[in-house]
Design an enzyme around this catalytic site. Sequence first.
Site, PDB file in Angstrom:
ATOM      1  N   HIS A  54     -86.835  91.235 -15.826  1.00 54.94           N
ATOM      2  CA  HIS A  54     -86.015  90.989 -14.584  1.00 54.94           C
ATOM      3  C   HIS A  54     -84.480  90.451 -16.137  1.00 54.94           C
ATOM      4  O   HIS A  54     -85.156  90.171 -16.785  1.00 54.94           O
ATOM      5  CB  HIS A  54     -86.125  89.519 -13.157  1.00 54.94           C
ATOM      6  CG  HIS A  54     -86.709  90.419 -12.515  1.00 54.94           C
ATOM      7  ND1 HIS A  54     -86.563  91.493 -11.407  1.00 54.94           N
ATOM      8  CD2 HIS A  54     -88.409  89.679 -12.365  1.00 54.94           C
ATOM      9  CE1 HIS A  54     -88.126  91.108 -10.934  1.00 54.94           C
ATOM     10  NE2 HIS A  54     -89.243  90.216 -11.518  1.00 54.94           N
ATOM     11  N   GLU A  65     -87.130  96.841 -10.058  1.00 57.00           N
ATOM     12  CA  GLU A  65     -87.245  97.135  -8.325  1.00 57.00           C
ATOM     13  C   GLU A  65     -86.296  96.139  -8.095  1.00 57.00           C
ATOM     14  O   GLU A  65     -85.917  95.257  -7.223  1.00 57.00           O
ATOM     15  CB  GLU A  65     -88.817  96.246  -7.879  1.00 57.00           C
ATOM     16  CG  GLU A  65     -89.295  95.124  -8.476  1.00 57.00           C
ATOM     17  CD  GLU A  65     -88.471  93.831  -7.799  1.00 57.00           C
ATOM     18  OE1 GLU A  65     -87.273  93.685  -7.786  1.00 57.00           O
ATOM     19  OE2 GLU A  65     -88.635  92.745  -8.581  1.00 57.00           O
TER      20      GLU A  65
END
Length: 232
Positions: free
Chosen positions: A148, A186
């Site tokens: 991330h 994701e």
Amino acid sequence: MLKRSVLRQLPLLWRKQASHLTYPAIETSIGPADRLPPLRSPRPNGVMYERWLPDLDLTLSFRPIDRRNDLDLFHEWMNDGRVSFFWELAQSREELDGYLAAQEQDPHIFGVIASLDGEPSGYLEFYWGKEDRLGPYYEPTDYDRGWHGLIGNKRHLGRPKTLALFRSVTHYLFLDDPRTHRIVGEPRASNHKMLSYCADAAYDKVKEFDFPHKRAMFVCCQRERFFSEVPL
């Protein structure tokens, strides 16, 4: 003749560690009650990765976040509305200190500060996919990596720098362990800007799925395609 795609996979050119440990690729069985990972290199110390970006005439580097010295910066970035919309970590210094302290005890993830010419520009989290919350939503292998990221320093916003960061993170994660053949992620399925960066860094959009907190797009970058197609 050494192919360019092979040259770009030599870790000592960019991975700034005194030693580069490797282990055999032995598969393990990781179930809900058995979270022991395979042997992996220890967490890095100091500068982990450094690369000159010729198109920007800047040097990009990664280092582990230091909870004691970086907390004020981390707090500032996480409480920026632009960041908190996605990260949902607009919390007090004490709460964020606890977040980083818990991360230090979690072997599957660690936080990183990205800098441009030595100036902190963003925060990243690198994780092992099979042990992450993402693991149950696809068919993982032991060495899948994910990440991330955010650009916290507004001076470094913009597509050229963000794309360079995106590609460099992927490059580092492949260099970090030669057994890693996939980088997964994701992002929000509605985050079209993020998905455009994925496309420009050789990430395939595999499927949409429902996380408890968002509708997500599962993306995957294959080692061979990345080193064959992505300019560095």
